[in-house]
Design a protein around this motif. Structure first.
Motif, mmCIF file in Angstrom:
data_model
loop_
_atom_site.group_PDB
_atom_site.id
_atom_site.type_symbol
_atom_site.label_atom_id
_atom_site.label_comp_id
_atom_site.label_asym_id
_atom_site.label_seq_id
_atom_site.Cartn_x
_atom_site.Cartn_y
_atom_site.Cartn_z
ATOM 1 N N ALA A 136 26.112 -55.656 -67.394
ATOM 2 C CA ALA A 136 25.205 -55.265 -68.474
ATOM 3 C C ALA A 136 25.910 -54.340 -69.454
ATOM 4 O O ALA A 136 25.819 -54.515 -70.676
ATOM 5 C CB ALA A 136 23.965 -54.586 -67.904
ATOM 6 N N LEU A 137 26.644 -53.362 -68.951
ATOM 7 C CA LEU A 137 27.353 -52.418 -69.820
ATOM 8 C C LEU A 137 28.523 -53.085 -70.538
ATOM 9 O O LEU A 137 28.813 -52.776 -71.703
ATOM 10 C CB LEU A 137 27.854 -51.226 -69.004
ATOM 11 N N GLU A 138 29.169 -54.012 -69.860
ATOM 12 C CA GLU A 138 30.307 -54.724 -70.446
ATOM 13 C C GLU A 138 29.896 -55.499 -71.695
ATOM 14 O O GLU A 138 30.691 -55.668 -72.628
ATOM 15 C CB GLU A 138 30.891 -55.675 -69.399
ATOM 16 N N LEU A 139 28.648 -55.959 -71.733
ATOM 17 C CA LEU A 139 28.153 -56.741 -72.864
ATOM 18 C C LEU A 139 27.781 -55.871 -74.069
ATOM 19 O O LEU A 139 27.393 -56.391 -75.108
ATOM 20 C CB LEU A 139 26.946 -57.575 -72.433
ATOM 21 N N LYS A 140 27.870 -54.557 -73.903
ATOM 22 C CA LYS A 140 27.627 -53.591 -74.995
ATOM 23 C C LYS A 140 26.280 -53.829 -75.689
ATOM 24 O O LYS A 140 26.213 -54.023 -76.919
ATOM 25 C CB LYS A 140 28.771 -53.630 -76.005
ATOM 26 N N PRO A 141 25.203 -53.797 -74.940
ATOM 27 C CA PRO A 141 23.886 -54.053 -75.543
ATOM 28 C C PRO A 141 23.419 -52.898 -76.417
ATOM 29 O O PRO A 141 23.759 -51.734 -76.180
ATOM 30 C CB PRO A 141 22.988 -54.214 -74.320
ATOM 31 N N THR A 142 22.616 -53.230 -77.401
ATOM 32 C CA THR A 142 21.889 -52.215 -78.164
ATOM 33 C C THR A 142 20.435 -52.166 -77.711
ATOM 34 O O THR A 142 19.732 -51.201 -77.988
ATOM 35 C CB THR A 142 21.940 -52.519 -79.673
ATOM 36 N N VAL A 143 20.005 -53.239 -77.046
ATOM 37 C CA VAL A 143 18.654 -53.324 -76.473
ATOM 38 C C VAL A 143 18.776 -53.905 -75.072
ATOM 39 O O VAL A 143 19.530 -54.870 -74.866
ATOM 40 C CB VAL A 143 17.721 -54.216 -77.326
ATOM 41 N N ILE A 144 18.041 -53.323 -74.122
ATOM 42 C CA ILE A 144 18.032 -53.864 -72.762
ATOM 43 C C ILE A 144 16.583 -54.106 -72.342
ATOM 44 O O ILE A 144 15.749 -53.201 -72.405
ATOM 45 C CB ILE A 144 18.702 -52.911 -71.745
ATOM 46 N N PHE A 145 16.293 -55.348 -71.965
ATOM 47 C CA PHE A 145 15.008 -55.692 -71.371
ATOM 48 C C PHE A 145 15.147 -55.568 -69.853
ATOM 49 O O PHE A 145 16.056 -56.168 -69.265
ATOM 50 C CB PHE A 145 14.605 -57.124 -71.703
ATOM 51 N N VAL A 146 14.238 -54.843 -69.222
ATOM 52 C CA VAL A 146 14.268 -54.662 -67.768
ATOM 53 C C VAL A 146 12.961 -55.202 -67.196
ATOM 54 O O VAL A 146 11.883 -54.716 -67.537
ATOM 55 C CB VAL A 146 14.444 -53.180 -67.397
ATOM 56 N N SER A 147 13.072 -56.205 -66.337
ATOM 57 C CA SER A 147 11.881 -56.888 -65.821
ATOM 58 C C SER A 147 11.975 -57.064 -64.308
ATOM 59 O O SER A 147 12.526 -58.049 -63.810
ATOM 60 C CB SER A 147 11.739 -58.258 -66.505
#
Length: 293
Positions: free
Chosen positions: A94-105
């Motif tokens: 998840a961190l490797e993809l450098k997100p600006t938004v994270i959906f957690v489900s």
């Protein structure tokens, strides 16, 4: 129209205003963590398509890291390793993809432990959110969906009571941290039809008919384009998801990265060859999205 078709010492931070739309920005990179609900969505792409169409003026990329049967502890991702390895894998990618938004489900599988499992789940969710902090991303916490009556399952009343408890924990955590809480729980609001194959897992029809509810949980209006006009975009989304899935979860990963990598590990270098296919699919998504403006 598509709207009908897709249908203590703890610092208390002011909760994100759920009445306001969650604001997406041009260039946002969404990473989606979750269980079966999330993994299966990539097969059909209705929710992602609805999101992109509702933000047709923005370039937004989505990377689906859902894993069937998973929990906030990364249990399902562990494979032949222990759960800690699965958790580490989930967070690091998840961190490797450098997100600006994270959906957690999460929460559906954990809810089978009932009321006794609530403290463990809350602690695990808090740990996951802390682990994702280095991304400095805007985070949305989704509730689980309640189960629907099904001939193949017992009466879901007890299971739904437990799911509601876990939903409430997710909401409490979101309020404490000032995160967006997106409530998907009330399946009774869903249109009638074959939404699930067993009362739990959405079918293709289920994802199509609940896409507007997904957007509503984010405070976003459904796009007005017809299903037919959005179908090419959906197909492009599904194609992109397939290529990305092949990259991060290759069928022979035990031989490429696992305990049998001494046999075929040299072929792991070929994983990067999926990148051009992913990029090509993203280009197609961009072209189709711009045509909706």
């Amino acid at each position: 129209m598509f709207v009908s078709a897709l249908l203590s010492a703890t610092l208390i931070v002011p909760a994100a205003d759920a009445a306001k739309p969650f604001e997406f920005k041009d260039g946002d990179r969404i990473v989606w963590l979750g269980n079966t609900l999330v993994e299966r969505e990539q097969r059909y792409g209705y929710w992602e398509t609805a999101l992109l169409a509702a933000n047709a003026d923005k370039t937004i990329t989505v990377r689906n890291l859902g894993w069937s049967g998973d929990t906030v502890f990364g249990d399902a991702r562990a494979g032949f390793d222990n759960a800690a390895k699965g958790y580490e894998r989930m967070v690091s990618l998840a961190l490797e993809l450098k997100p600006t938004v994270i959906f957690v489900s999460f929460g559906t599988n954990e809810a089978f432990e009932g009321k006794d499992g609530l403290p463990k789940f809350e602690k695990g969710l808090e740990k996951l959110l802390d682990s994702l902090k280095p991304a400095n991303a805007r985070i949305v916490l989704f509730s689980p969906r309640e189960f629907l009556p099904s001939p193949s399952l017992p009466d879901p009343k007890t299971a739904n009571a437990n799911l509601a408890l876990y939903r409430d924990v997710i909401k409490t955590v979101s309020e404490k941290r000032g995160l967006r809480f997106a409530d998907l729980f009330d399946a009774k609001r869903s249109p009638a039809g074959s939404l699930t194959d067993n009362g739990i897992h959405l079918t293709e029809i289920g994802y199509r008919e609940t896409a507007s509810l997904f957007l509503s949980a984010l405070g976003i209006d459904s796009p007005t384009a017809s299903r037919e006009k959005l179908e090419p975009l959906r197909r492009a989304v599904v194609a992109k998801n397939e290529q990305f899935f092949n990259k991060w979860r290759p069928q022979n990963e035990t031989y490429l990265f696992g305990f049998r990598r001494h046999e075929q590990g040299k072929n792991a270098k070929e994983i990067a060859e999926f990148d051009p296919f992913i990029a090509k699919a993203e280009d197609e998504i961009t072209k189709l999205r711009k045509g909706l403006k």
